[in-house]
Design an enzyme around this catalytic site. Structure first.
Site, short mmCIF file in Angstrom:
data_model
loop_
_atom_site.label_atom_id
_atom_site.label_comp_id
_atom_site.label_asym_id
_atom_site.label_seq_id
_atom_site.Cartn_x
_atom_site.Cartn_y
_atom_site.Cartn_z
N HIS A 157 4.23 -5.79 -6.58
CA HIS A 157 4.26 -4.75 -6.91
C HIS A 157 3.16 -3.81 -7.76
O HIS A 157 2.90 -4.40 -8.88
CB HIS A 157 5.52 -4.25 -7.57
CG HIS A 157 6.15 -2.91 -7.62
ND1 HIS A 157 6.79 -2.40 -6.68
CD2 HIS A 157 5.89 -2.02 -8.56
CE1 HIS A 157 7.47 -1.02 -6.94
NE2 HIS A 157 6.72 -0.81 -8.09
N GLU A 193 10.17 1.59 -2.61
CA GLU A 193 10.79 1.66 -3.87
C GLU A 193 11.84 2.49 -4.06
O GLU A 193 11.87 3.47 -4.55
CB GLU A 193 9.87 1.29 -5.09
CG GLU A 193 10.52 1.24 -6.31
CD GLU A 193 9.52 1.18 -7.38
OE1 GLU A 193 9.94 0.55 -8.49
OE2 GLU A 193 8.31 1.69 -7.42
N ASP A 206 1.45 0.08 -8.27
CA ASP A 206 1.90 1.54 -7.96
C ASP A 206 0.61 2.36 -7.90
O ASP A 206 0.63 3.52 -8.18
CB ASP A 206 2.67 2.22 -9.10
CG ASP A 206 4.36 1.97 -8.69
OD1 ASP A 206 4.64 2.36 -7.79
OD2 ASP A 206 4.83 1.32 -9.82
N HIS A 222 15.88 3.05 -7.09
CA HIS A 222 14.96 2.83 -8.14
C HIS A 222 15.98 3.20 -9.35
O HIS A 222 16.91 2.50 -9.61
CB HIS A 222 13.98 4.27 -7.73
CG HIS A 222 12.82 4.08 -9.12
ND1 HIS A 222 12.56 5.01 -9.99
CD2 HIS A 222 11.97 2.98 -9.11
CE1 HIS A 222 11.66 4.59 -10.57
NE2 HIS A 222 11.22 3.33 -10.24
N HIS A 267 9.53 -7.12 -8.82
CA HIS A 267 8.92 -6.86 -10.19
C HIS A 267 10.19 -6.81 -11.25
O HIS A 267 10.44 -5.82 -11.64
CB HIS A 267 8.13 -5.81 -10.29
CG HIS A 267 8.69 -4.31 -10.03
ND1 HIS A 267 9.17 -3.96 -8.84
CD2 HIS A 267 8.62 -3.29 -10.85
CE1 HIS A 267 9.59 -2.83 -8.74
NE2 HIS A 267 9.37 -2.27 -9.88
N HIS A 281 15.35 -3.18 -9.86
CA HIS A 281 16.09 -1.94 -10.31
C HIS A 281 17.46 -1.72 -10.08
O HIS A 281 18.04 -0.98 -10.37
CB HIS A 281 15.22 -0.76 -9.49
CG HIS A 281 13.91 -0.37 -10.27
ND1 HIS A 281 13.98 0.64 -11.17
CD2 HIS A 281 12.52 -0.60 -9.72
CE1 HIS A 281 12.58 0.70 -11.80
NE2 HIS A 281 11.82 -0.02 -10.46
N ASP A 339 3.67 -4.93 -11.70
CA ASP A 339 3.69 -3.34 -11.73
C ASP A 339 2.57 -2.77 -12.33
O ASP A 339 2.83 -1.55 -13.17
CB ASP A 339 5.00 -3.04 -12.39
CG ASP A 339 5.68 -1.68 -12.39
OD1 ASP A 339 5.36 -0.97 -11.43
OD2 ASP A 339 6.48 -1.49 -13.21
#
Length: 395
Positions: A21, A126, A23, A153, A215, A194, A323
């Site tokens: 993961h 995600e 972003d 999420h 993650h 999540h 992350d």
């Protein structure tokens, strides 16, 4: 430690990191509205980002699941459109840097990229809000290269409960279970980061393919709802899945949990979303940190999670999901994507073998995608795509 770091870099040369993961696409959206000339990752972007090509290389990254995340305040068609923009961003990056990045759709593609010395680039959505309650949209995302979807999420959706929201449907609704089955049929990995623990258990009850946590860390080590309870970790060997430890301090260090809650409240009090990483929001973060020093996670903190997860789930079911560019703070020694060798060196000093580390960094993640592809082939031979709707199944 110097010798361990040398050995770590040698291991990563042969068995590079598959990171679950990153972003970067959302950071590019927020910072420069996808103007990748303004954030050319072929240049040093350490002033703005956790990620650029030189640091990926220095960190020994061989495959990256790029998150095509969109915030949950984007709903309906707006969420779908934003997800498509995120997908387009990843595709632009792959096209712009062909010597470094290689599009990967399969486990075979990942191995080919490793053989070529390029970074296999995969996509992960995600949050189930990205499909707007449509299995056809789910299939369209798969066709565009999305190889996992995190079911939620930070907020519940109509068919699945989030770890950081109040219980809604008790884990997965009937339609939620149908989403999992359709992901199995497509070959899209079911990502349980999540989600609420009840959702984790319901997904494991439903899925016939291995799941991932792209993650997440261990709840027994740091009691945060984003982390994985031991009873769920214990089920991974039976499922074949992989839990990819994350580096986010507020998920790995207990002292950071309370501090982060206060920092988030400070952002909201000034009119910012608590996940905002814009320069203005980061200025507020830095001022808060100066007034209230934050507890600092370290490489050792993350290694403690991996030691526990190995004891509970076994080394065949572990991976890494940093992350980066999705968190305001990182542990000391894991400051950006160049830091993975420090973690591998720490694990070497704790007695992890070369074979263990090869599984952690590379082999487990590649296997789980390949296993999901095998399940999908079998399911596609037995039945066609589902056209069920939320209204039909959940009333």
């Amino acid at each position: 430690m110097t010798d361990a770091l040398t050995r770590a870099r040698e291991i990563l040369t042969e068995f590079p990191v598959v990171d679950g993961h990153n972003d970067l696409p959302w950071a590019l959206r927020e910072q420069v509205t996808y103007d990748i000339d303004a954030r050319d990752i072929a240049a040093d972007q350490s002033a703005h980002l956790h990620t650029d090509l030189a640091r990926l290389r220095s960190g020994g990254v061989g495959a990256q699941f790029w998150s095509v995340y969109v915030r949950t305040d984007l709903t309906g068609d707006a969420a779908v459109s934003a997800t498509l923009e995120q997908i387009d961003c990843v595709d632009q990056l792959i096209a712009r840097y062909p010597d470094d990045l290689r599009a990967a759709l399969t486990a075979v593609d990942m191995e080919a990229a490793r053989a070529e010395g390029r970074i296999a680039s995969l996509k992960g959505a995600e949050g189930g809000h990205s499909i707007n309650n449509s299995l056809a949209t789910l299939r369209a995302l798969y066709a565009l290269g999305v190889r996992y979807m995190t079911l939620t999420h930070n907020d519940n959706i109509a068919w699945a409960d989030s770890a950081t929201d109040e219980p809604g449907v008790g884990g997965l609704s009937a339609f939620g279970r149908e989403v999992v089955r359709e992901m199995n049929r497509e070959g899209m990995l079911v990502d349980l980061s999540h989600v609420a623990a009840s959702t984790m258990r319901a997904a494991l009850d439903t899925s016939t393919a291995p799941v991932i946590f792209s993650h997440s860390s261990a709840r027994a080590v740091c009691d945060h709802p984003r982390n994985i309870p031991d009873d769920v970790l214990e089920r991974l060997p039976g499922n074949g899945g992989v839990a990819m430890v994350t580096f986010v301090p507020k998920f790995v260090l207990q002292a950071a949990v309370d501090w982060t809650a206060a920092a988030d409240d400070n952002l909201r009090a000034h009119g910012f979303h608590h996940l905002d990483s814009s320069p203005e929001a980061m200025k507020l973060h830095r001022a808060f940190e100066e007034a209230t020093p934050r507890p600092v996670a370290t490489v050792s903190t993350v290694a403690d999670h991996l030691d526990h997860m190995r004891e509970v789930a076994g080394v065949d079911h572990l991976g890494i999901g940093g992350d980066y560019d999705g968190t305001a703070f990182t542990p000391d020694g894991l400051d950006d994507v160049s830091g993975y060798p420090n973690l591998i060196a720490e694990l070497l000093t704790r007695g992890w073998s070369r074979a263990d580390l090869a599984k952690l960094t590379w082999s487990n993640a590649v296997r789980v995608l390949g296993d999901a592809e095998d399940v999908a082939r079998d399911l596609q031979a037995k039945r066609g795509p589902s056209n069920a709707t939320l209204e039909q199944l959940d009333g």
